[in-house]
Design a protein around this motif. Structure first.
Motif, PDB file in Angstrom:
ATOM      1  N   PRO A 144      -7.387  15.307   2.371  1.00 25.50           N
ATOM      2  CA  PRO A 144      -6.462  14.540   1.605  1.00 25.50           C
ATOM      3  C   PRO A 144      -7.063  13.696   0.795  1.00 25.50           C
ATOM      4  N   VAL A 145      -6.525  13.335  -0.421  1.00 26.69           N
ATOM      5  CA  VAL A 145      -6.921  12.430  -1.538  1.00 26.69           C
ATOM      6  C   VAL A 145      -5.889  11.480  -1.860  1.00 26.69           C
ATOM      7  N   SER A 146      -6.173  10.142  -1.941  1.00 26.14           N
ATOM      8  CA  SER A 146      -5.255   9.185  -2.257  1.00 26.14           C
ATOM      9  C   SER A 146      -5.641   8.515  -3.503  1.00 26.14           C
ATOM     10  N   VAL A 147      -4.879   8.413  -4.585  1.00 23.14           N
ATOM     11  CA  VAL A 147      -5.199   7.527  -5.788  1.00 23.14           C
ATOM     12  C   VAL A 147      -4.438   6.110  -5.636  1.00 23.14           C
ATOM     13  N   LEU A 148      -5.278   5.061  -5.668  1.00 19.79           N
ATOM     14  CA  LEU A 148      -5.041   3.703  -5.616  1.00 19.79           C
ATOM     15  C   LEU A 148      -5.403   3.305  -7.021  1.00 19.79           C
ATOM     16  N   VAL A 149      -4.100   2.658  -7.708  1.00 19.93           N
ATOM     17  CA  VAL A 149      -4.146   2.120  -9.033  1.00 19.93           C
ATOM     18  C   VAL A 149      -3.775   0.740  -8.779  1.00 19.93           C
ATOM     19  N   VAL A 150      -4.795  -0.100  -9.069  1.00 23.02           N
ATOM     20  CA  VAL A 150      -4.653  -1.573  -9.181  1.00 23.02           C
ATOM     21  C   VAL A 150      -4.311  -2.340 -10.634  1.00 23.02           C
ATOM     22  N   CYS A 151      -2.951  -2.784 -10.706  1.00 26.41           N
ATOM     23  CA  CYS A 151      -2.454  -3.320 -11.815  1.00 26.41           C
ATOM     24  C   CYS A 151      -2.225  -4.687 -11.797  1.00 26.41           C
TER      25      CYS A 151
END
Length: 288
Positions: free
Chosen positions: A101-108
């Motif tokens: 499993p892969v998660s993409v965490l985008v910090v804005c």
């Protein structure tokens, strides 16, 4: 183009990659295996000569040989539709590499950018739609408890970035520095200072100069001041390495050591300015 905020946030995740796993579990309810080692790995997803396949930070949960979960951390300060294809490509490439499993965490830091980043990314591959986990200001907790800030100074620094207009958040962060090892406290202060708004910076500086701040003894203030100066040059060195990495330039061990051991603010600034448009190490260090 890398910025102070971009590089500082990356440094927080690279210095303590567990932060990404904690945020995914606590703020988004993503099942990330607990009690497993967490470490940074290569962020290079190039499958052809290019410069457009370098993620900001890639983190593995589990051992290097048998990872359990992959996390891609991207810092996004502006709306840029060209980045959407890149995120989908990073996630697919890491999944193919790990078969996990892969998660993409985008910090804005900006709420408008966070709303844009939260939109599903539809690709031309049938059935492949990427929905990133987006950490915008609304999902960054207001850390007002000094004990919580001391337990997780990275999250407390990010809280200062998002909620520094609330004095209680800045006060909790500064109070927590009393419980952070004295040689680490200047680095966390510098992280928060670089991330903070001008109003929050004024509060930080006001508290640090006051007699009510816990680090008030002459010895402690002198030690903290020296540490803060060292923290600033270390922060510059980390930013320089990040920019070089983003330019797709390999950094040998001896060059990294030269950068990290440099305590000359002006020299580091000169190298950093050269690195922004460099294509080789010679263009950065050749004149010195």
């Amino acid at each position: 183009m890398p910025s102070v905020v971009h590089d500082t946030l990356n440094s927080l995740f690279r210095n303590r990659p567990e932060l990404a796993a904690e945020l995914l579990r606590d703020r988004f309810g993503v099942h990330v295996p607990p009690d497993a080692p967490v470490h940074v790995t290569t962020s290079d997803f190039n499958d052809r000569p290019s410069r457009d396949s370098q993620a900001d930070t890639v983190i593995l949960v589990g051992s290097s040989r048998d990872p359990l979960h992959g996390i891609i951390v991207e810092i996004q300060q502006d709306v840029d539709d060209s980045k959407r294809r890149g995120l989908a490509r990073y996630a697919a490439a890491l999944w193919l590499r790990l078969d996990r499993p892969v998660s993409v965490l985008v910090v804005c830091p900006n709420p408008k950018v966070a709303a844009w980043a939260a939109e599903p990314i539809r690709t031309t591959l049938p059935g492949y739609v990427l929905s990133a986990e987006v950490l915008g200001p609304a999902l960054i907790p207001k850390v007002t408890d000094p004990a919580q800030a001391a337990d997780n100074p990275e999250l407390a620094a990010i809280s200062v970035m998002a909620h520094g207009r609330h004095r209680a958040v800045v006060t909790a962060f500064m109070t927590a520095l009393e419980k952070v090892p004295l040689d680490h406290a200047p680095h966390y202060y510098e992280y928060a200072h670089r991330l903070a708004s001008p109003a929050a910076r004024r509060i930080l500086e006001e508290i640090m100069s006051s007699t009510t701040w816990p680090v008030y003894s002459p010895f402690a203030r002198e030690h903290f001041g020296k540490g803060l100066a060292e923290g600033r040059t270390e922060g510059q060195a980390e930013s320089l390495l990040t920019v070089i990495h983003m330019r797709g330039i390999t950094v040998p061990g001896e060059v990294k050591e030269r950068i990290m051991s440099c305590r000359d603010h002006d020299q580091l600034d000169t190298w950093l300015q050269r690195a922004v448009g460099a294509t080789s190490l010679d263009e950065i260090f050749g004149a010195d």
